[in-house]
Design a protein around this motif. Structure first.
Motif, PDB file in Angstrom:
ATOM      1  N   GLU A   1       0.773  -1.148   0.047  1.00 17.00           N
ATOM      2  CA  GLU A   1       0.023  -0.069   0.112  1.00 17.00           C
ATOM      3  C   GLU A   1       0.738   1.277  -0.218  1.00 17.00           C
ATOM      4  OE1 GLU A   1      -3.058  -0.142  -0.428  1.00 17.00           O
ATOM      5  OE2 GLU A   1      -2.999  -2.307  -0.476  1.00 17.00           O
ATOM      6  N   PRO A   2       0.302   2.267  -0.543  1.00 15.18           N
ATOM      7  CA  PRO A   2       1.290   3.617  -0.685  1.00 15.18           C
ATOM      8  C   PRO A   2       1.682   4.089   0.731  1.00 15.18           C
ATOM      9  CG  PRO A   2      -0.911   3.838  -1.799  1.00 15.18           C
ATOM     10  CD  PRO A   2      -0.968   2.706  -0.918  1.00 15.18           C
ATOM     11  N   GLU A   3       0.954   3.601   2.078  1.00 14.45           N
ATOM     12  CA  GLU A   3       1.450   4.095   3.032  1.00 14.45           C
ATOM     13  C   GLU A   3       2.913   3.722   3.475  1.00 14.45           C
ATOM     14  OE1 GLU A   3      -1.505   2.815   2.552  1.00 14.45           O
ATOM     15  OE2 GLU A   3      -2.843   4.747   2.622  1.00 14.45           O
ATOM     16  N   GLU A   4       3.184   2.641   2.862  1.00 13.45           N
ATOM     17  CA  GLU A   4       4.567   1.950   3.288  1.00 13.45           C
ATOM     18  C   GLU A   4       5.362   2.881   2.585  1.00 13.45           C
ATOM     19  OE1 GLU A   4       4.440  -0.820   5.193  1.00 13.45           O
ATOM     20  OE2 GLU A   4       2.386  -0.308   5.222  1.00 13.45           O
ATOM     21  N   LEU A   5       5.303   3.816   1.636  1.00 12.84           N
ATOM     22  CA  LEU A   5       6.339   4.738   1.456  1.00 12.84           C
ATOM     23  C   LEU A   5       6.617   5.838   2.163  1.00 12.84           C
ATOM     24  CD1 LEU A   5       5.229   4.917  -2.437  1.00 12.84           C
ATOM     25  CD2 LEU A   5       7.385   3.844  -1.645  1.00 12.84           C
ATOM     26  N   PHE A   6       5.681   6.348   3.022  1.00  9.95           N
ATOM     27  CA  PHE A   6       5.921   7.416   4.033  1.00  9.95           C
ATOM     28  C   PHE A   6       7.132   7.222   4.813  1.00  9.95           C
ATOM     29  CE2 PHE A   6       1.225   8.056   3.833  1.00  9.95           C
ATOM     30  CZ  PHE A   6       1.054   8.106   2.155  1.00  9.95           C
ATOM     31  N   ALA A   7       7.508   8.494   5.163  1.00  6.02           N
ATOM     32  CA  ALA A   7       9.108   8.477   5.978  1.00  6.02           C
ATOM     33  C   ALA A   7       9.283   7.685   6.818  1.00  6.02           C
ATOM     34  CB  ALA A   7       8.972  10.031   6.302  1.00  6.02           C
ATOM     35  N   ASP A   8       8.283   7.278   7.798  1.00  8.22           N
ATOM     36  CA  ASP A   8       8.534   6.426   9.040  1.00  8.22           C
ATOM     37  C   ASP A   8       8.355   5.056   8.543  1.00  8.22           C
ATOM     38  OD1 ASP A   8       5.603   6.893   8.417  1.00  8.22           O
ATOM     39  OD2 ASP A   8       5.371   6.215  10.618  1.00  8.22           O
ATOM     40  N   LYS A   9       7.858   4.673   7.536  1.00  2.07           N
ATOM     41  CA  LYS A   9       7.840   3.137   6.994  1.00  2.07           C
ATOM     42  C   LYS A   9       8.835   2.832   5.895  1.00  2.07           C
ATOM     43  CE  LYS A   9       3.182   2.644   8.434  1.00  2.07           C
ATOM     44  NZ  LYS A   9       1.738   2.537   8.249  1.00  2.07           N
ATOM     45  N   LEU A  10       9.338   3.928   5.148  1.00  2.00           N
ATOM     46  CA  LEU A  10      10.105   3.609   4.296  1.00  2.00           C
ATOM     47  C   LEU A  10      11.352   2.669   4.275  1.00  2.00           C
ATOM     48  CD1 LEU A  10      10.961   4.112   1.074  1.00  2.00           C
ATOM     49  CD2 LEU A  10      12.316   6.252   1.915  1.00  2.00           C
ATOM     50  N   GLU A  11      12.144   2.674   5.486  1.00  2.00           N
ATOM     51  CA  GLU A  11      13.179   2.203   5.524  1.00  2.00           C
ATOM     52  C   GLU A  11      12.845   0.562   6.027  1.00  2.00           C
ATOM     53  OE1 GLU A  11      17.079   0.997   5.583  1.00  2.00           O
ATOM     54  OE2 GLU A  11      16.321   2.858   5.453  1.00  2.00           O
ATOM     55  N   TYR A  12      11.770   0.205   6.638  1.00  2.00           N
ATOM     56  CA  TYR A  12      11.054  -1.126   6.726  1.00  2.00           C
ATOM     57  C   TYR A  12      10.636  -1.390   5.141  1.00  2.00           C
ATOM     58  CZ  TYR A  12       7.947  -4.990   7.548  1.00  2.00           C
ATOM     59  OH  TYR A  12       7.534  -6.031   7.609  1.00  2.00           O
ATOM     60  N   THR A  13      10.202  -0.868   4.447  1.00  2.00           N
ATOM     61  CA  THR A  13       9.662  -1.337   3.407  1.00  2.00           C
ATOM     62  C   THR A  13      11.100  -1.815   2.312  1.00  2.00           C
ATOM     63  OG1 THR A  13       7.794   0.115   3.310  1.00  2.00           O
ATOM     64  CG2 THR A  13       8.260  -0.722   1.096  1.00  2.00           C
ATOM     65  N   LEU A  14      11.902  -0.821   2.188  1.00  2.00           N
ATOM     66  CA  LEU A  14      13.235  -1.108   1.560  1.00  2.00           C
ATOM     67  C   LEU A  14      13.862  -2.383   2.103  1.00  2.00           C
ATOM     68  CD1 LEU A  14      14.638   2.186   1.559  1.00  2.00           C
ATOM     69  CD2 LEU A  14      13.689   1.120  -0.625  1.00  2.00           C
ATOM     70  N   GLN A  15      13.933  -2.776   3.304  1.00  2.00           N
ATOM     71  CA  GLN A  15      14.187  -3.924   4.074  1.00  2.00           C
ATOM     72  C   GLN A  15      13.383  -5.081   3.539  1.00  2.00           C
ATOM     73  OE1 GLN A  15      14.700  -3.030   8.214  1.00  2.00           O
ATOM     74  NE2 GLN A  15      16.449  -1.800   8.053  1.00  2.00           N
ATOM     75  N   ARG A  16      12.133  -5.020   3.610  1.00  2.00           N
ATOM     76  CA  ARG A  16      11.458  -6.060   3.143  1.00  2.00           C
ATOM     77  C   ARG A  16      11.466  -6.550   1.767  1.00  2.00           C
ATOM     78  NH1 ARG A  16       5.873  -6.636   1.734  1.00  2.00           N
ATOM     79  NH2 ARG A  16       5.457  -4.384   2.032  1.00  2.00           N
ATOM     80  N   SER A  17      11.660  -5.622   0.961  1.00  2.00           N
ATOM     81  CA  SER A  17      11.789  -5.725  -0.518  1.00  2.00           C
ATOM     82  C   SER A  17      13.049  -6.561  -0.717  1.00  2.00           C
ATOM     83  CB  SER A  17      11.645  -4.375  -1.234  1.00  2.00           C
ATOM     84  OG  SER A  17      10.516  -3.789  -1.206  1.00  2.00           O
ATOM     85  N   GLU A  18      14.199  -6.087  -0.035  1.00  2.00           N
ATOM     86  CA  GLU A  18      15.518  -6.657  -0.187  1.00  2.00           C
ATOM     87  C   GLU A  18      15.298  -8.344   0.286  1.00  2.00           C
ATOM     88  OE1 GLU A  18      19.122  -7.432  -1.196  1.00  2.00           O
ATOM     89  OE2 GLU A  18      18.044  -5.603  -1.857  1.00  2.00           O
ATOM     90  N   ALA A  19      14.735  -8.592   1.177  1.00  2.00           N
ATOM     91  CA  ALA A  19      14.456  -9.845   1.876  1.00  2.00           C
ATOM     92  C   ALA A  19      13.779 -10.626   1.027  1.00  2.00           C
ATOM     93  CB  ALA A  19      13.759  -9.704   3.081  1.00  2.00           C
ATOM     94  N   ASP A  20      12.728  -9.974   0.599  1.00  2.00           N
ATOM     95  CA  ASP A  20      11.877 -10.961  -0.843  1.00  2.00           C
ATOM     96  C   ASP A  20      12.823 -11.240  -1.829  1.00  2.00           C
ATOM     97  OD1 ASP A  20       9.829 -10.850   1.082  1.00  2.00           O
ATOM     98  OD2 ASP A  20       8.325  -9.922  -0.229  1.00  2.00           O
ATOM     99  N   ALA A  21      13.554 -10.158  -2.202  1.00  2.00           N
ATOM    100  CA  ALA A  21      14.504 -10.393  -3.490  1.00  2.00           C
ATOM    101  C   ALA A  21      15.424 -11.458  -3.121  1.00  2.00           C
ATOM    102  CB  ALA A  21      14.983  -9.062  -3.818  1.00  2.00           C
ATOM    103  N   GLN A  22      15.832 -11.433  -1.983  1.00  2.00           N
ATOM    104  CA  GLN A  22      16.951 -12.673  -1.783  1.00  2.00           C
ATOM    105  C   GLN A  22      16.233 -13.978  -1.676  1.00  2.00           C
ATOM    106  OE1 GLN A  22      20.339 -12.433  -1.562  1.00  2.00           O
ATOM    107  NE2 GLN A  22      20.045 -14.454  -1.754  1.00  2.00           N
TER     108      GLN A  22
END
Length: 371
Positions: A336-357
């Protein structure tokens, strides 16, 4: 490097398919080593009785999301059956009833939301023999990006189980699909020769041929891996200009301020410069827009999905009341778009990296080409 089509005549004769009634799924970007269209070459050497076209049509010129109608091909005289409708309806199995097999020769771009792979999945679901004439993944096969799409967000622009950038050729992906979705039809492949999975398009020795109207430049193909997400916002992704997905913007953006803020992200594989433009179609048609133009500095280290998330987050921070997201965004992004907001962005990037691996490990069993 030889594509599957370059080896198809000999390979299919060896499979005893040389005289069988065959369907060919192809488009204008599928060329032989001598730059002849796949359609012309294969219809001259094999018993192709029907042609089939994906989104954008046989000529790859129909705009995104527009219905593709059946037609007759002037060169071969064959009927061209459409495999795409704006509603994403299922392929009609009756059209394939009198055919012995389906040849699939489509130049893909290696991304979950590009609809050619949705068409491939529908064909595999028919249960008819499918033979993929393999082609290189323009983005290479060594990098995976983005979150794995959950089944709840599946659509014609995204199938569950795939990350955004999946690092497989179209032939390798077909076997992954067969396994992941438990499809039981007969599946074959005519493999590439002289191809290494770490090779990007620039290493194939072939010029880029547009696979759809908005991907006319190879730079756009790489940036599309992230900037397709702009389609889920009220930002222009550059449709209606000469450089879709290489530039973006909206009437409310201050390009100099945005360029300054994006520069603080410390990106090293791409640099953004301010730009103003007037789209000739699509979002903000005829209106003056301001935004950024992306210049790729290093294709090998470029991570366009991660970059897009950071840029979108920056735009939201600067223009929280003007940046809007539509329902399409989550289907493209996988969250969801809210996952981009400043307080959640770092977690979203980390989750994306984990899924990619996770997918990187999963896809190894389907890889057919070494580095």
């Amino acid at each position: 490097m030889l594509c599957g089509v370059d080896k198809a005549v000999d390979a299919l004769s060896g499979m005893h398919l040389g005289d069988k009634r065959l369907a060919l799924v192809t488009h204008a970007a599928s060329l032989t080593k001598t730059f002849e269209s796949s359609k012309s070459f294969l219809c001259r050497h094999l018993n192709i009785t029907d042609l089939f076209a994906p989104e954008h049509g046989l000529g790859s010129f129909i705009a995104d999301g527009k219905d593709v109608e059946d037609q007759r091909d002037e060169e071969t005289g064959l009927v061209v059956h459409s495999l795409y409708s704006s509603g994403g309806k299922a392929v009609d199995p009756d059209v394939f009833q009198n055919l012995d097999g389906i040849l699939f020769d489509i130049q893909d771009v290696g991304l979950r939301f590009y609809t050619y792979i949705a068409t491939l999945k529908q064909l595999l679901e028919l249960g008819k023999p499918v033979i993929v004439l393999d082609r290189p993944n323009p983005l290479g096969g060594s990098i995976v990006e983005g979150p794995i799409l959950p089944p709840s967000l599946e659509s014609f622009v995204g199938h569950g189980g795939l990350p955004v950038r999946y690092g497989l050729t179209i032939g390798e992906l077909a076997f992954w699909m067969q396994h992941h979705y438990r499809l039981c039809g007969e599946l074959g492949i005519v493999e590439l020769s002289g191809y290494g999975r770490s090779s990007l398009w620039q290493q194939t020795g072939r010029p880029w041929t547009m696979t759809s109207p908005a991907l006319s430049h190879v730079e756009a193909v790489f940036l599309y891996a992230g900037f397709c997400l702009f389609e889920g916002t009220n930002l222009s992704e550059g449709r209606g200009t000469s450089a879709p997905f290489e530039l973006f913007g909206a009437p409310f953006i201050d390009p100099w301020k945005l360029a300054s803020e994006v520069a603080k992200l410390g990106l090293t594989s791409v640099v953004f410069t301010p730009i103003s433009f007037i789209p000739g179609q699509s979002k903000h048609q005829g209106r003056l827009c301001h935004g950024l133009y992306a210049h790729i500095l290093d294709y090998h280290t470029l991570r366009p999905f991660s970059i897009c998330l950071q840029v979108l987050s920056t735009i939201h921070r600067l223009y929280p009341d003007q940046l809007d997201f539509n329902a399409h965004f989550s289907k493209l992004a996988g969250f969801e778009p809210e996952e981009l907001f400043a307080d959640k962005l770092e977690y979203t990037l980390q989750r994306s990296e984990a899924d990619a691996q996770t997918f990187m490990n999963e896809k190894r069993r389907f890889e057919r080409y070494g580095n």
